[in-house]
Design an enzyme around this catalytic site. Structure first.
Site, PDB file in Angstrom:
ATOM      1  CB  SER A   1      -0.902  -0.001   1.240  1.00  0.00           C
ATOM      2  OG  SER A   1      -1.551   1.239   1.386  1.00  0.00           O
TER       3      SER A   1
ATOM      4  CE1 TYR B   1      -4.618  -2.221   4.901  1.00  0.00           C
ATOM      5  CE2 TYR B   1      -3.744  -0.013   4.507  1.00  0.00           C
ATOM      6  CZ  TYR B   1      -4.215  -1.223   4.022  1.00  0.00           C
ATOM      7  OH  TYR B   1      -4.256  -1.445   2.670  1.00  0.00           O
TER       8      TYR B   1
END
Length: 683
Positions: free
Chosen positions: A560, A573
């Site tokens: 990400s 996350y």
């Protein structure tokens, strides 16, 4: 409007071809003769419709038929130069085509055109080939069928065989068909129904005779220690040795595999005569063209350890290659000039037999590998029938070689379309039932890869696989990537489905958008278990297969932009994505010596189709940024340099590029797929 003769031919072909007792996949051919009006003269013209080259009876359509003028086809007998030049007649068929001619005529076209019957069926049934390959097949044919079926000595398919069968039918008006020595059967009739009825009568009569008169143990007495292992143990051993076998079978060129542990295979390998029979090889041309003249056979009992099994397989591979090279050299030279033959197509086995475990078959794609295995099961059935009544006596190796390296077969291979970029590659994608993972799986399959879709939901994984294609293209499996045992089962399922693995995509993930103070230990552990631990487990387990195969490979992490960008309310996350990003670098450094590339993709805000966003993450992130959830994708786009929303397909394209031949020298790289987030630029 379809000609009724053609319609009945297609229907008959489909019925015969769909039943494996009648013929193997793409094996045999059927025909019908009739009339149509010639649009040039306005007069009726006699035609023959016959299954074209490379088609399959079970799925035949009108477009798969070659259409020839019968008068011109039969006139070829006047210019036939003899058996030494009969291959030239295939090109002559082009001058007999009616209109555009339909499909390319096959080598068996002469059989159908020259035989004086309105309908002709040529098939490869196991029962018929068992009689055709028995040492006393001619006598058995007379005993089983009387004068209704005539024996035809072995002759390579072609124009002369068509002349032979035509002459035999003319000399035996009472006959309804013939047994072709070493090959199969041909039957005929004046109606489509009669031809089909005669074909089935020959097949069923042969099968009934074999069942009634076969000796109790056609393959000999059971061998101690060679009996099939129990199901779970058998498949575990198969999964453990499959990467080794695929690596051996891919020495000359990469192959896709198929595993078969059917009762026919296991019983054959448990019997005393299996080494002798395996060495004799297959007989029917359709069989050995797909399986090579003989398999590689492991000479250890089922009780041998996995370590000993692997070691012995590696020892046997070299002699197998030498034996095949000698077969090629011996037969190429015996013709007088080896330059007349196509180059050797590879010396690796296409069939590998492991007692107690089963059969591993290989091909350029899953369908070819599966069909090769099916053909060897056909060959086992043939051997059983022939040995039960007599002695199995296939055609000699010189004849096998002439067909395997036939110029017409080589021309057929050269006409095949160019392989797609990821052909022969086997991809395993986690979290692939939706969103980015599903897009990646779809893209890889479209580019030629076989794909295993792994997901927490088996139902969703199988549904996604079904959307992509049949089981020759994609299969769905269940996995919890945080569970070591489940990950091993997933990788085992992959190697049993396709022979091995080449391309692993760590995509499974989830996210909870919370502040530091709101994030619980459970939140932290859940995300780290799935993405950090899960990626580690998947990579470690798959790497064992990649290394053992010795074919290189790719591991791709869907990380990400959050792995480098510090955003609010996202501690767990973003931290785990940074963990994944560094796993890419660590594994690239460690696995490079094995030819394994490890790279990453850093998306940003892929909202559409995302399971993560649909599961509450979208609402949480929308709340953080103060926008409506339905506008979240557009919001993410507006904060980028390109002002364009990122879709799952964009991530899939990045994965494909990383795994394509164009980036064969790239490892340790992260590709941003974020439409340009300056704060996430890699430093």
């Amino acid at each position: 409007m379809t000609n009724p003769t053609v319609a009945s031919l297609v229907d008959r072909s489909n019925r015969l071809g769909r039943d494996p007792k009648n013929t193997n996949y793409a094996g045999g051919n059927t025909s019908a003769k009739g009339t149509e009006v010639d649009p040039v003269t306005g007069e009726a013209v006699e035609l023959v419709w016959v299954k074209g080259s490379g088609g399959d009876l079970g799925t035949l359509t009108e477009g798969g038929l070659a259409v020839l003028r019968l008068d011109r086809m039969r006139a070829l007998t006047n210019v036939y130069p003899g058996v030494e030049r009969e291959d030239e007649m295939v090109a002559a068929f082009d001058y007999c085509l009616h209109g555009k001619g339909g499909a390319a005529p096959s080598i068996d076209t002469a059989m159908h055109g020259l035989v004086d019957a309105a309908h002709v069926d040529h098939l490869h049934p196991d029962s018929g080939i068992a009689i055709a390959t028995a040492a006393d097949g001619q006598a058995l044919t007379k005993e089983i069928f009387g004068d209704r079926v005539v024996w035809v000595p072995w002759r390579r398919p072609g124009f002369q065989l068509g002349l032979d069968i035509a002459a035999i039918k003319e000399a035996n008006p009472q006959a309804v068909g013939c047994i072709l020595g070493g090959h199969g059967i041909t039957a005929w009739g004046e109606t489509s129904e009669e031809s089909e009825r005669n074909s089935l009568w020959i097949i069923d009569t042969a099968a009934a005779y074999i069942a009634e008169h076969s000796k109790p143990e056609p393959f000999g007495a059971p061998l101690e220690g060679y009996a099939a292992l129990p199901g779970a143990e058998r498949r575990a051993k198969a999964a453990a040795i499959a990467p080794t076998i695929r690596g051996l079978a891919s020495t000359d060129k990469p192959m896709v595999g198929h595993f078969t542990d059917s009762p026919e295979v296991l019983d054959f390998l448990a019997s005393a005569e299996h080494p002798r029979l395996a060495a004799l090889g297959t007989s029917c041309p359709d069989h050995f063209l797909r399986t090579k003249v003989k398999p590689m056979l492991l000479d250890l009992p089922a009780t041998a350890s996995i370590e000993d099994t692997i070691a012995r397989l590696k020892e046997l591979h070299g002699p197998y290659r030498e034996d095949y090279q000698a077969y090629y050299d011996r037969n190429a030279v015996s013709t007088g000039s080896s330059s007349e033959w196509p180059a050797i197509r590879g010396a690796d086995p296409l069939i590998v037999l492991v007692p107690g475990v089963g059969m591993f078959s290989f091909g350029k794609d899953k369908q070819t590998a599966r069909v090769a295995g099916e053909f060897y099961v056909n060959a086992i059935n043939v051997m059983r029938g022939a040995e039960g009544l007599s002695t199995y006596a296939p055609i000699d190796e010189a004849e096998k070689f002439r067909i395997e390296y036939w110029a017409l077969e080589e021309a057929k291979l050269q006409r095949m379309p160019k392989p797609k970029p990821l052909a022969t590659r086997i991809a395993l994608v986690t979290g692939a039932a939706s969103g980015i993972g599903k897009a990646i799986a779809t893209k890889l399959a479209a580019e030629g890869a076989c794909v295993v879709i792994a997901d927490l939901s088996l139902e969703k994984a199988q549904a996604a696989a079904a959307e992509i294609g049949g089981t020759d293209v994609a299969v769905g499996v269940q996995v919890d990537v945080s569970d070591e045992t489940a990950v091993q089962a997933m990788v085992d399922a992959t190697v049993l489905a396709f022979g091995g693995v080449d391309l692993v995509v760590n995509n499974a993930g989830l996210s909870l958008s919370k502040t530091l103070l709101e994030t619980t230990v459970a939140d932290w552990d859940l995300q780290h278990d799935v993405m950090a631990k899960g990626s580690f487990l998947v990579s470690r387990t798959a790497a064992k297969v990649l290394i053992e195969q010795g074919l290189g490979g790719d591991i791709v992490y869907i990380s990400s932009k959050n792995s480098v960008f510090a955003g609010p309310n996202n501690i767990a996350y973003s931290a785990v994505k940074a963990d994944q990003a560094h796993q890419v670098r660590l594994l690239a450094a460690e696995l490079g010596e094995h030819g394994i590339k490890v790279n990453g993709v850093n998306p940003d805000g892929v909202v559409q189709g995302s399971g993560i966003f649909a599961g509450g993450w979208g609402a949480q992130r929308a709340a953080v940024y103060g926008v409506d959830e339905s506008e979240l994708g557009k919001f993410y786009a507006q904060r980028t340099l390109l002002k364009q929303e990122v879709l799952p397909e964009h991530c899939a394209q990045a994965v494909f590029v990383l795994c394509s031949p164009e980036l064969s020298r790239t490892t340790g790289l992260h590709i941003p797929v974020d439409s340009g987030v300056a704060a996430a630029f890699l430093r």
